[in-house]
Design an enzyme around this catalytic site. Structure first.
Site, PDB file in Angstrom:
ATOM      1  N   LYS A 688      39.006  23.633  29.193  1.00 32.86           N
ATOM      2  CA  LYS A 688      38.103  24.594  28.582  1.00 32.86           C
ATOM      3  C   LYS A 688      39.021  25.628  28.413  1.00 32.86           C
ATOM      4  CE  LYS A 688      35.474  27.805  27.998  1.00 32.86           C
ATOM      5  NZ  LYS A 688      36.133  28.659  27.137  1.00 32.86           N
ATOM      6  N   GLU A 769      40.417  32.148  40.659  1.00 34.33           N
ATOM      7  CA  GLU A 769      40.931  33.461  40.593  1.00 34.33           C
ATOM      8  C   GLU A 769      40.366  34.537  39.723  1.00 34.33           C
ATOM      9  OE1 GLU A 769      43.858  33.479  42.596  1.00 34.33           O
ATOM     10  OE2 GLU A 769      43.797  31.533  43.226  1.00 34.33           O
ATOM     11  N   CYS A 803      45.970  40.235  35.472  1.00 35.53           N
ATOM     12  CA  CYS A 803      45.306  40.707  36.924  1.00 35.53           C
ATOM     13  C   CYS A 803      46.009  41.146  37.658  1.00 35.53           C
ATOM     14  CB  CYS A 803      44.514  39.246  37.050  1.00 35.53           C
ATOM     15  SG  CYS A 803      45.605  37.768  37.455  1.00 35.53           S
ATOM     16  N   GLU A 900      37.413  47.434  37.434  1.00 38.27           N
ATOM     17  CA  GLU A 900      38.804  46.889  36.706  1.00 38.27           C
ATOM     18  C   GLU A 900      38.562  47.245  35.197  1.00 38.27           C
ATOM     19  OE1 GLU A 900      38.812  42.504  36.646  1.00 38.27           O
ATOM     20  OE2 GLU A 900      40.754  42.445  36.427  1.00 38.27           O
TER      21      GLU A 900
END
Ligand SMILES: Cc1cc2nc3c(=O)[nH]c(=O)nc-3n(C[C@H](O)[C@H](O)[C@H](O)COP(=O)(O)OP(=O)(O)OC[C@H]3O[C@@H](n4cnc5c(N)ncnc54)[C@H](O)[C@@H]3O)c2cc1C
Length: 1011
Positions: A688, A769, A803, A900
């Protein structure tokens, strides 16, 4: 020297015209060496004094040399005696370094008399640097050049420092060249008649001779975009060339590292072809004989000059960046551009010397060497060809080989000295190059003066000796050994300095533009499945542009995909590992074949810059090959323990069926990585991809089928993650979930997968992750040039949407002001715009939602901290740009420090000392990547041990992990502590099984332990 030189000048230096070349070389060499010996050893190599002692030790001990040069490199930035003393001890008072007892005692004493010794050493090293470079004071420059003039030596000046980091710095350099030229024109105008070395049989040549490094004139040179670089460099060069023509000065382009070579050659030809400069100023360029391309490049330059009937000068050198080029090429997996044996370089230098002399009608040859054999060879060839020995010149560096200069003057040759001027700090790279050269085991000067090689050895033809260069041979062997043991070699990034590589991507973008808006259906059981609804994948640079339409899967289609995977899995698990691994290798080959096309999709669909997009495709190839190699290794059953009469063997078997949910920021690599790891382990999956990047995922699916993937093993579902993704994660028929994405979604998946609905066969494994809030510390002794560039690249590469991106910069107070000032200048020099334009380093963010969220965080930042700089982004309602933004005075409690952002926003926090810096860095819920720029061995060690993150980078950018080399992944709220691209990664997709067999029958058992 001048008087004796004049007295000894020979009228006809070579009686032997024609005849045996080698004999003639030996005669010339003998004459030069004889004159040098008569003059005594140069002070540079005298054993007396600090310099002589240090160089002698450096040549004896490689470790000492490394530590010493690192210390010399950091020294100019150290402002107090205590700091100097601390660094000296850290570098040299270390058990790993082989020091003589006398030096150890001296170093120990520094703790007592640190201040005194520290101050002394700095002035000693400054003195050492001044042996190779003149200061920046006008008086000093003028005095030195005038002295040379009086000795009959011509000069070329170079301004120290290279590779500027910002446009204001480049402007300053250009201005300094102009100022220097004006000042020297005034001064040299007063010198009366020309010095002997500026007089040739063809007439007088310009006495004002300037050497320019192009990297000092434009801060944004990008291999993929030479056109912009040529435009900007030409703009800064034109005023310099105009002034040079007015002053009758000569302009030389120095040659720097290989990445700039093609650009330098192109710039030279293009700018001097402009009508305005067609007749002047006099110009030339350096060519490096250690390059395998050098001969072809030289022929091209000479043809260019001939075609334009324009006399050019060529300074033939061997090349100053040999170690650098060798290391960089090995790191990138590119062919090493330099010869690996010194003799090959020497032989090339001789071949090209001959070529230059043969083209004496159009080229003014300059031989830039301190090697008497190379010099003698040029003289011998000139005699043979009857080229007048004053038609060409010899060039040598300031502070080096004075006795050779003197000998050549005595032989009536023309000599020019290359004199770098400027501050010590920007000159450190130059100084370290000189120190390396002087201590190189291969170097002529060290052989002659430090090792006392015989005249025969010194004058020996490079064609006679062909001993391999051990250092290179060893390094290459180590790399090949590693590749042979793992069966894995990283895919090199594309070298965009090569025109045909750029062309491939350009053509691929054009082709893609002609095929936009196509439909990309689902794939279930290797069959296309059309959907009733479609989602448009929009270009982040232009939301009106549809890259393609992806099928929008329903829950029913998710069930169908899962059923296909379940049906295929058990058969796939029985396919031998070798076949599964070979399929991955085939997929890697296909990805490589399609690299330009895939790169183009990423550029348009994800807004990645050329280099970032290319890197992502290379990484996807790496994942396939790496996991294939790892699975082959895991497939070998491991005996756990041997006891007589029993065999105990561990095997790995697949987990079953999983769902792979991938993000848009590495739209091919992460998807391929998670999928390929799961599949090679014998599982079947439903993949996906992100809603923002379905087109690249569809291409991956097509290539997987072309590689021969059996039906049902991989099934592609595009659509809403919150519907079909969530449905599959909760599904009892799912055995594992591999997810990379935001913390918010990751934690939901973690929780959902922890529930065990009826009918679930396995406890679900989650490979998760998530994000980061990554920190980089800039220590007070950090290399500013490198730290600025590293911080920029880490924070703003792919618009900060990695990231691993840098989000929190912690700068030690001593450096803070200066660093922030340079960082802001450098960031403001970055080009922002559509990723399609290869020079744009900052493109749009992924979509409107991201844009609004990031802009919202910037508003928060304005209230919490000081907005020190915000860039400009292209305007237009249809694009999703966010201007790069930097905040200072950011306190740990601020939201912008803690949350973040995933965009081009950088926070800077000041730290009083290194303890505080570490505490700030570790003050985060995340622990993904991090880094530290420091030149203190103790602080580097502390960062190594105390900076809490999954991937720590020291003295380099904190993004750009390479498969197998920097296995990637973090812990805390960044993920499960697993490493993609690491040796343990496949185990997530496998169950370990141990089979124990009793091998004893009636008291009899094989004695063999099976090993
Ligand atoms: C006036 C002047 C201007 C210069 N301008 C430039 C310039 O623009 N760009 C530039 O790059 N350099 C430049 N140099 C630096 C020059 O390249 C080095 O000083 C020079 O290479 C030293 O070579 P040599 O002939 O004096 O000594 P040698 O001792 O004969 O040669 C040393 C050189 O051999 C080569 N070498 C060493 N080991 C190996 C190996 N294992 N395999 C293959 N080759 C090896 C390297 O090039 C090394 O520098 C210039 C030098 C001078 C004198």
């Amino acid at each position: 020297m001048a008087a004796s030189t004049q007295a000894k000048r020979t009228k006809d230096p070579d009686p032997k015209v024609g005849g045996d070349l080698e004999q003639s070389v030996r005669d010339w060499g003998g004459k030069i060496l004889g004159l040098m010996d008569a003059a005594g050893a140069p002070s540079l190599f005298s054993r007396k004094g600090l310099y002589g002692t240090l160089m002698e030790w450096a040549m004896r001990d490689e470790q000492f040399k490394t530590q010493l040069f690192r210390f010399v490199d950091v020294l100019p930035t150290l402002n107090s005696s205590a700091e100097i003393s601390r660094h000296l001890k850290e570098y040299l008072d270390n058990d790993q370094v082989n020091l003589s007892p006398a030096l150890r005692v001296a170093l120990k004493a520094t703790s007592v008399a640190g201040g005194l010794f520290g101050g002394g050493i700095k002035s000693q090293v400054t003195g050492m640097a001044r042996m190779f470079m003149i200061g920046s004071e006008e008086k000093e420059i003028v005095a030195t050049l005038r002295k040379l003039h009086e000795q009959g030596i011509a000069f070329t000046v170079d301004i120290l420092g290279e590779a500027v980091v910002s446009e204001p710095e480049a402007d300053q350099y250009a201005q300094r060249y102009l100022d220097l030229m004006n000042m020297l024109a005034r001064e040299t105008g007063r010198w009366g008649p020309p010095c002997r070395s500026d007089v040739t049989p063809r007439g007088e040549i310009p006495r004002l001779n300037v050497s320019i490094k192009i990297s000092a004139l434009y801060s944004q040179i990008h291999p993929a975009d030479p056109d912009t670089a040529i435009e900007k460099l030409s703009a800064r060069l034109r005023p310099i060339l105009r002034r040079a023509r007015e002053l009758g000065a000569f302009i030389n382009f120095d040659m720097e590292s290989y990445v700039l070579k093609n650009l330098t050659l192109r710039l030279f030809k293009s700018v001097f072809s402009e009508p305005e400069f067609a007749d002047g100023p006099a110009c030339g360029l350096a060519m490096q004989a250690y390059l395998k391309d050098c001969e072809a490049d030289l022929r091209d330059a000479v043809s260019w000059a001939r075609a334009r009937k324009r006399r050019i000068a060529v300074r033939l050198v061997k090349g100053a960046y040999w170690d650098y080029e060798t290391i960089v090429a090995q790191q990138k997996g590119w062919p090493i551009p330099v010869f690996s044996r010194k003799k090959e370089t020497d032989a090339c230098f001789e071949r090209l010397s001959l070529y230059l002399l043969e083209n004496d009608d159009v080229v003014n040859a300059a031989f830039g060497t301190h090697n008497v054999r190379s010099i003698a060879h040029a003289l011998a060839q000139a005699s043979r060809l009857r080229v007048h020995h004053r038609n060409f010149e010899f060039q040598m560096l300031y502070g080096m080989a004075d006795s050779i200069k003197s000998a050549l003057l005595q032989l009536d040759c023309r000599v020019r000295e290359y004199t770098p001027v400027g501050e010590l700090l920007p000159g450190m790279a130059y100084l370290v190059r000189r120190l390396l050269e002087n201590t190189s085991n291969e170097g002529f000067l060290a052989n002659k003066f430090a090792k006392g090689a015989s005249r025969e050895e010194l004058l020996c033809s490079p064609l006679e000796l062909a001993s391999p260069t051990p250092a290179v041979a060893v390094k290459n062997t180590a790399i090949h050994r590693h590749a042979a043991s793992t069966g894995f070699v990283n895919e090199p990034p594309t070298d965009f300095t090569i025109p045909k590589e750029r062309e491939k991507v350009r053509v691929a973008i054009q082709k893609l533009r002609g095929a936009l808006g196509q439909r990309y259906p689902l794939t279930i059981n290797n069959k296309s499945v059309q959907t009733s609804e479609w989602t448009a994948s929009l270009s982040p640079a232009n939301q009106k542009e549809v890259i393609g339409y992806a099928g929008k899967a329903t829950i029913g289609e998710a069930e169908a995909a899962l059923a296909a995977a379940r049906a295929a899995q058990s058969k796939w698990a029985r396919v031998p590992v070798e076949e599964r691994a070979a399929l991955l290798n085939r997929l890697a080959d296909l990805l490589r074949r399609e690299k330009p096309g895939l790169t183009a999709i990423e550029i348009l669909e994800a807004g990645k810059s050329w280099t970032e997009a290319d890197g992502d495709v290379a990484e996807s190839i790496d994942f396939c090959n790496f996991y294939a190699a790892e699975m082959r290794a895991l497939a070998v059953p491991q005996q756990t323990q041997w006891v007589p009469g029993e065999s105990n063997v561990q095997h790995w078997s697949p987990r079953g069926v999983g769902v792979v949910i991938a993000p848009w920021n590495f739209p091919l690599a992460i998807l391929t990585g998670m999928m390929s790891a799961a599949v090679v382990a014998g599982n079947a999956v439903v993949i996906k991809p992100s809603e923002q990047t379905p087109v690249i995922a569809a291409r991956l699916m097509e290539l997987s089928m072309e590689a021969g993937l059996p039906a049902g093993v991989v099934n592609l579902l595009t659509g809403r993650g919150s519907e079909i993704g969530a449905h599959l994660v909760a599904h009892p028929q799912i055995d594992f979930v591999a997810f990379t994405g935001s913390r918010e979604v990751g934690l939901k998946i973690w929780e959902t997968a922890g529930r065990t609905p009826p009918g679930q066969a396995n406890l679900k494994k989650v490979v998760c992750e998530m994000g980061g809030k990554n920190c980089l510390i800039v220590d007070s002794d950090a290399d500013m040039d490198e730290a600025v560039v590293g911080a920029l690249q880490s924070a703003f590469g792919y618009q900060g949407q990695k990231c691993s991106a840098l989000s929190r910069l912690v700068v030690l107070a001593d450096n803070h002001e200066k660093f922030v000032e340079r960082l802001v200048a450098a960031t403001s020099s970055l080009c922002v715009g559509p990723a399609e334009q290869p020079g744009n380093i900052i493109g749009p963010v992924i979509d409107r939602e991201a844009q609004q969220r990031i802009l919202g965080m910037i508003e928060t930042g304005r209230k919490e901290a000081t907005l020190v700089w915000q860039g400009r982004a292209p305007e237009g309602a249809d694009a999703c740009y966010v201007p790069p933004t930097i905040f200072t005075d950011v306190k740990p409690g601020c939201r912008i420090f803690r949350e973040e952002i995933f965009g081009p926003v950088l926070t800077i926090t000041r730290a009083g000392d290194f303890d505080e810096a570490l505490a700030l860095a570790n003050d985060s819920e995340f622990a993904l990547s991090g880094g530290c720029y420091s030149r203190s061995p103790v602080n580097i060690e502390r960062a190594r041990n105390e900076l809490v993150c999954g991937n720590l980078y020291i003295n380099r950018p904190i993004t750009g992990a390479i498969v197998g080399r920097q296995p990637f992944g973090g812990f805390k709220m960044s993920g499960g502590g697993t490493k993609a691209g690491g040796r343990e990664y496949l185990q997530h997709f496998l169950f370990p099984r141990v089979v124990t067999e009793n091998c004893m029958r009636r008291g009899f058992a094989p004695t063999d332990d099976g090993s």
